[in-house]
Scaffold this motif. Structure first.
Motif, PDB file in Angstrom:
ATOM      1  N   LYS A 259      -5.085   2.950   3.879  1.00 35.14           N
ATOM      2  CA  LYS A 259      -4.037   3.916   3.566  1.00 35.14           C
ATOM      3  C   LYS A 259      -4.476   4.898   2.478  1.00 35.14           C
ATOM      4  O   LYS A 259      -4.325   6.110   2.615  1.00 35.14           O
ATOM      5  CB  LYS A 259      -2.759   3.202   3.086  1.00 35.14           C
ATOM      6  CG  LYS A 259      -2.195   2.208   4.062  1.00 35.14           C
ATOM      7  CD  LYS A 259      -0.882   1.607   3.561  1.00 35.14           C
ATOM      8  CE  LYS A 259      -1.023   0.767   2.299  1.00 35.14           C
ATOM      9  NZ  LYS A 259      -1.801  -0.459   2.500  1.00 35.14           N
ATOM     10  N   THR A 260      -5.013   4.334   1.385  1.00 36.04           N
ATOM     11  CA  THR A 260      -5.425   5.200   0.280  1.00 36.04           C
ATOM     12  C   THR A 260      -6.544   6.144   0.713  1.00 36.04           C
ATOM     13  O   THR A 260      -6.523   7.339   0.401  1.00 36.04           O
ATOM     14  CB  THR A 260      -5.867   4.355  -0.926  1.00 36.04           C
ATOM     15  OG1 THR A 260      -4.775   3.536  -1.336  1.00 36.04           O
ATOM     16  CG2 THR A 260      -6.293   5.225  -2.088  1.00 36.04           C
ATOM     17  N   VAL A 261      -7.495   5.601   1.479  1.00 34.46           N
ATOM     18  CA  VAL A 261      -8.594   6.445   1.947  1.00 34.46           C
ATOM     19  C   VAL A 261      -8.063   7.569   2.832  1.00 34.46           C
ATOM     20  O   VAL A 261      -8.492   8.722   2.716  1.00 34.46           O
ATOM     21  CB  VAL A 261      -9.660   5.596   2.686  1.00 34.46           C
ATOM     22  CG1 VAL A 261     -10.718   6.482   3.307  1.00 34.46           C
ATOM     23  CG2 VAL A 261     -10.302   4.602   1.725  1.00 34.46           C
TER      24      VAL A 261
ATOM     25  N   PHE B 173      -0.205   9.169  -8.009  1.00 38.88           N
ATOM     26  CA  PHE B 173      -1.214   8.132  -7.755  1.00 38.88           C
ATOM     27  C   PHE B 173      -0.626   6.748  -7.987  1.00 38.88           C
ATOM     28  O   PHE B 173       0.405   6.588  -8.642  1.00 38.88           O
ATOM     29  CB  PHE B 173      -2.436   8.356  -8.636  1.00 38.88           C
ATOM     30  CG  PHE B 173      -3.248   9.540  -8.209  1.00 38.88           C
ATOM     31  CD1 PHE B 173      -4.292   9.383  -7.324  1.00 38.88           C
ATOM     32  CD2 PHE B 173      -2.943  10.812  -8.659  1.00 38.88           C
ATOM     33  CE1 PHE B 173      -5.022  10.474  -6.903  1.00 38.88           C
ATOM     34  CE2 PHE B 173      -3.668  11.913  -8.243  1.00 38.88           C
ATOM     35  CZ  PHE B 173      -4.723  11.739  -7.364  1.00 38.88           C
ATOM     36  N   GLN B 174      -1.358   5.755  -7.467  1.00 40.91           N
ATOM     37  CA  GLN B 174      -0.838   4.390  -7.483  1.00 40.91           C
ATOM     38  C   GLN B 174      -0.432   3.926  -8.879  1.00 40.91           C
ATOM     39  O   GLN B 174       0.627   3.371  -9.076  1.00 40.91           O
ATOM     40  CB  GLN B 174      -1.867   3.439  -6.875  1.00 40.91           C
ATOM     41  CG  GLN B 174      -1.290   2.067  -6.642  1.00 40.91           C
ATOM     42  CD  GLN B 174      -2.085   1.273  -5.622  1.00 40.91           C
ATOM     43  OE1 GLN B 174      -3.037   1.761  -5.040  1.00 40.91           O
ATOM     44  NE2 GLN B 174      -1.684   0.043  -5.412  1.00 40.91           N
ATOM     45  N   GLY B 175      -1.304   4.169  -9.868  1.00 38.03           N
ATOM     46  CA  GLY B 175      -0.950   3.725 -11.219  1.00 38.03           C
ATOM     47  C   GLY B 175      -0.269   4.819 -12.033  1.00 38.03           C
ATOM     48  O   GLY B 175      -0.068   4.681 -13.227  1.00 38.03           O
TER      49      GLY B 175
ATOM     50  N   CYS C 253       2.336  10.469  -2.155  1.00 33.39           N
ATOM     51  CA  CYS C 253       2.575   9.366  -3.082  1.00 33.39           C
ATOM     52  C   CYS C 253       1.838   8.133  -2.590  1.00 33.39           C
ATOM     53  O   CYS C 253       2.053   7.684  -1.460  1.00 33.39           O
ATOM     54  CB  CYS C 253       4.058   9.034  -3.165  1.00 33.39           C
ATOM     55  SG  CYS C 253       5.109  10.447  -3.516  1.00 33.39           S
ATOM     56  N   ASP C 254       0.973   7.599  -3.427  1.00 33.41           N
ATOM     57  CA  ASP C 254       0.232   6.391  -3.056  1.00 33.41           C
ATOM     58  C   ASP C 254       0.928   5.179  -3.665  1.00 33.41           C
ATOM     59  O   ASP C 254       0.915   5.012  -4.878  1.00 33.41           O
ATOM     60  CB  ASP C 254      -1.212   6.492  -3.553  1.00 33.41           C
ATOM     61  CG  ASP C 254      -2.095   5.425  -2.927  1.00 33.41           C
ATOM     62  OD1 ASP C 254      -1.601   4.676  -2.059  1.00 33.41           O
ATOM     63  OD2 ASP C 254      -3.278   5.348  -3.302  1.00 33.41           O
ATOM     64  N   GLU C 255       1.538   4.384  -2.832  1.00 36.99           N
ATOM     65  CA  GLU C 255       2.244   3.176  -3.263  1.00 36.99           C
ATOM     66  C   GLU C 255       3.123   3.454  -4.484  1.00 36.99           C
ATOM     67  O   GLU C 255       2.899   2.875  -5.552  1.00 36.99           O
ATOM     68  CB  GLU C 255       1.251   2.065  -3.621  1.00 36.99           C
ATOM     69  CG  GLU C 255       0.187   1.849  -2.557  1.00 36.99           C
ATOM     70  CD  GLU C 255       0.379   0.575  -1.766  1.00 36.99           C
ATOM     71  OE1 GLU C 255       1.324  -0.165  -2.054  1.00 36.99           O
ATOM     72  OE2 GLU C 255      -0.411   0.344  -0.838  1.00 36.99           O
ATOM     73  N   PRO C 256       4.118   4.327  -4.326  1.00 33.91           N
ATOM     74  CA  PRO C 256       4.903   4.740  -5.498  1.00 33.91           C
ATOM     75  C   PRO C 256       5.670   3.596  -6.144  1.00 33.91           C
ATOM     76  O   PRO C 256       6.034   3.689  -7.302  1.00 33.91           O
ATOM     77  CB  PRO C 256       5.870   5.787  -4.946  1.00 33.91           C
ATOM     78  CG  PRO C 256       5.936   5.513  -3.487  1.00 33.91           C
ATOM     79  CD  PRO C 256       4.600   4.965  -3.097  1.00 33.91           C
TER      80      PRO C 256
HETATM   81 MG   LIG Z   1      -4.160   1.667  -1.565  1.00 31.55          MG
END
Ligand SMILES: [Mg+2]
Ligand SMILES: Nc1ncnc2c1ncn2[C@@H]1O[C@H](COP(=O)(O)OP(=O)(O)O)[C@@H](O)[C@H]1O
Lengths: 251, 247
Positions: A40-42, A84-86, A161-164
């Motif tokens: 997913k992130t890629v 981003f995720q973090g 949004c990556d894993e918000p």
């Molecule tokens: Mg990811």
């Protein structure tokens, strides 16, 4: 609208994305779901150009992003907001400076104008009286919200949004999810959200794309998910006892 | 092969670093911040090292001078030239490689693994240039001042060690020595070395940080590598520059 056509991506011989084609629509929250490590992130980073794809095309509206050079991409980059995720807030800058940063870099507005815009964005995500705090002083949910404020500061057409809601409690997760959906509808952005959280899927998924081991395995609306007989999708969706129970209750 | 890979990636990074800055005003602001962090914050440690080094060089030279025909003022001369030629430039740069190098690598490395660099890139900012250029310029600008400071403090420390703390030689003799056979080119040589070392410390450490992959553990590794590689390179270039400039 963003369209992805037959993209491939590998790292050192390992194929992470295989022949993915999908259309993400404007004014909708498009979800990419899948297990951790499914790519997913890629995929998200490939769409925004943080990873160069090996093959395929990425179109923003009718503009072929994948064929552009760095200079031409910069124009599109300024129409993109990404969470981003973090959170990826700048540690050495305050909340206010973080949200003002894109304005500093890309507009010639006066300090007052920038401040006003920053405060508008912060208010939009329900953050008040935290302008002078540093990211390390914020809770996980606040950090995500500041990240959203920063992402919308330049009025983006495209929101990623990556894993918000990773690392957030269920209640805060739903608040963040709804915030993303509201912003999407209010500003008519093309929004793409990565998640592995079924709550988000049911809560905000207008369109859902399921990735399994780097391949697009299924797509449809969040309503269709329960009726699907796709084996991989079912094993992902009904992984927990809770969701299995729900499936049994469903008429 | 590994060496070639790193050289190639390092040069490409530098090409990106020295691309034309987008917003000069913001870069200048960063430059001032780095000047403070890399320069002013290092004054304390430079002060401490230099005063002790000057004192020790003077006392040791005094203790080792056994031949009564060698005039004592040569001790002052020795302290001055040791500080100028080697200690203030090379040793201070090595210490700064430890302090500043690990600092830069861990800062940029953390930004990499927490996706702050991605966040910059996504906005269309040239992250390499924005993060690294102000650091390189600030160090190249400020380190010569630190070295000059170190030379003076070292000489003062020599006086404290040799004339006040012990009585290796008299203050008058020490001052005669300080004035004896002064070669102005040595200062140029020393400052030139310092500028090269400043470039090595900042660019190598930034390189290590920028290409960190993984998490906190890897950030720690990058920071160690930054110190080791920049120190080794400083020693190598010290030899090369000495051959080129003094031989
Ligand atoms: Mg990811
Ligand atoms: N920069 C990279 N270099 C090599 N492999 C990577 C890189 N980024 C991701 N991968 C690999 O790609 C796969 C998919 O990762 P990712 O997209 O992060 O998964 P997720 O769906 O959890 O976001 C994983 O196997 C991961 O190891």
């Amino acid at each position: 609208m963003i369209e992805v056509r037959n993209i491939y991506k590998s790292f050192d011989e390992v194929e992470v994305l295989k022949d993915i084609s999908v259309v993400f629509e404007q004014g909708k929250t498009n979800l990419i779901i899948g297990q951790s490590g499914s790519g997913k992130t890629v995929l998200l980073k490939s769409i925004v150009g943080l990873h160069e794809i090996d093959q395929g095309e990425i179109l923003y509206g009718d503009r072929n992003f994948s064929a552009m050079n760095f200079r031409a991409r910069k124009v599109i980059r300024q129409e993109i907001g990404m969470v981003f995720q973090g959170g990826a807030l700048f540690d050495s800058a305050t909340v206010e400076e973080n949200v003002m940063y894109p304005l500093d870099m890309f507009t010639d507005q006066s300090t007052e104008e920038k401040l006003e815009r920053a405060n508008f964005c912060l208010k939009r995500v329900n953050i008040e009286n935290a302008n002078d705090k540093y990211p390390s002083e914020l809770s996980g949910g606040m950090r995500k919200r500041v990240a959203i404020a920063r992402a919308i500061s330049l009025n983006p057409k495209y929101l990623f949004c990556d894993e918000p809601n990773s690392g957030l409690d269920p209640k805060t997760s739903i608040l963040i999810d709804n915030l993303i959906k509201e912003i999407t509808e209010e500003f008519q952005t093309t929004t793409i959200v990565n998640t592995h959280d079924m709550n988000s899927v049911m809560e905000i998924g207008d369109k859902v794309v399921f990735i399994y081991k780097g391949v697009k395995c299924w797509e449809g609306s969040s309503q269709d998910i329960f009726d699907s007989d796709n084996r991989e999708l079912n094993s992902f969706v009904f992984a927990s006892k809770l969701t299995k129970k729900i499936k049994n209750i469903q008429p | 092969m590994k060496l070639l890979f790193h050289l190639g990636r390092y040069s490409r990074l530098l090409a990106k670093v020295f691309a034309k800055p987008e917003k000069k005003r913001i870069y200048f602001r960063q430059f001032l911040i780095e000047l403070d962090r890399l320069g002013l914050d290092s004054v304390g440690i430079v002060f401490i090292i230099s005063i002790f080094m000057g004192a020790v060089i003077t006392i040791q030279t005094g203790l080792n001078l056994e031949n009564p025909f060698i005039p004592l003022y040569l001790i002052g001369y020795g302290t001055r030239d040791s500080m100028i030629l080697e200690f203030s430039s090379t040793i201070v740069s090595l210490i700064l490689a430890g302090k500043v190098g690990s600092n830069i690598a861990s800062e940029i490395g953390t930004m990499r693994v927490t996706e702050q660099i991605d966040a910059l890139e996504i906005m269309g900012v040239n992250s390499a240039s924005y993060l690294i250029l102000p650091k390189i310029l600030a160090a190249v600008f400020i380190n010569p001042f630190l070295v000059i400071l170190s030379i003076f403090i070292g000489i003062w420390g020599g006086w404290l060690g040799g004339c006040v703390l012990t009585d290796v030689l008299t203050t008058d003799a020490y001052i005669v020595g300080l004035r004896y056979a002064f070669v102005p080119f040595y200062i140029t040589y020393s400052l030139f070395k310092t500028v090269v070392f400043a470039f090595i410390i900042t660019s190598v450490s930034a390189y290590m940080g920028y290409f960190t992959e993984g998490g906190a553990l890897e950030v720690g590794r990058s920071s160690t590598k930054a110190v080791v590689y920049s120190s080794v390179l400083i020693l190598m270039f010290n030899l090369i520059l000495t051959q080129l400039l003094l031989a």
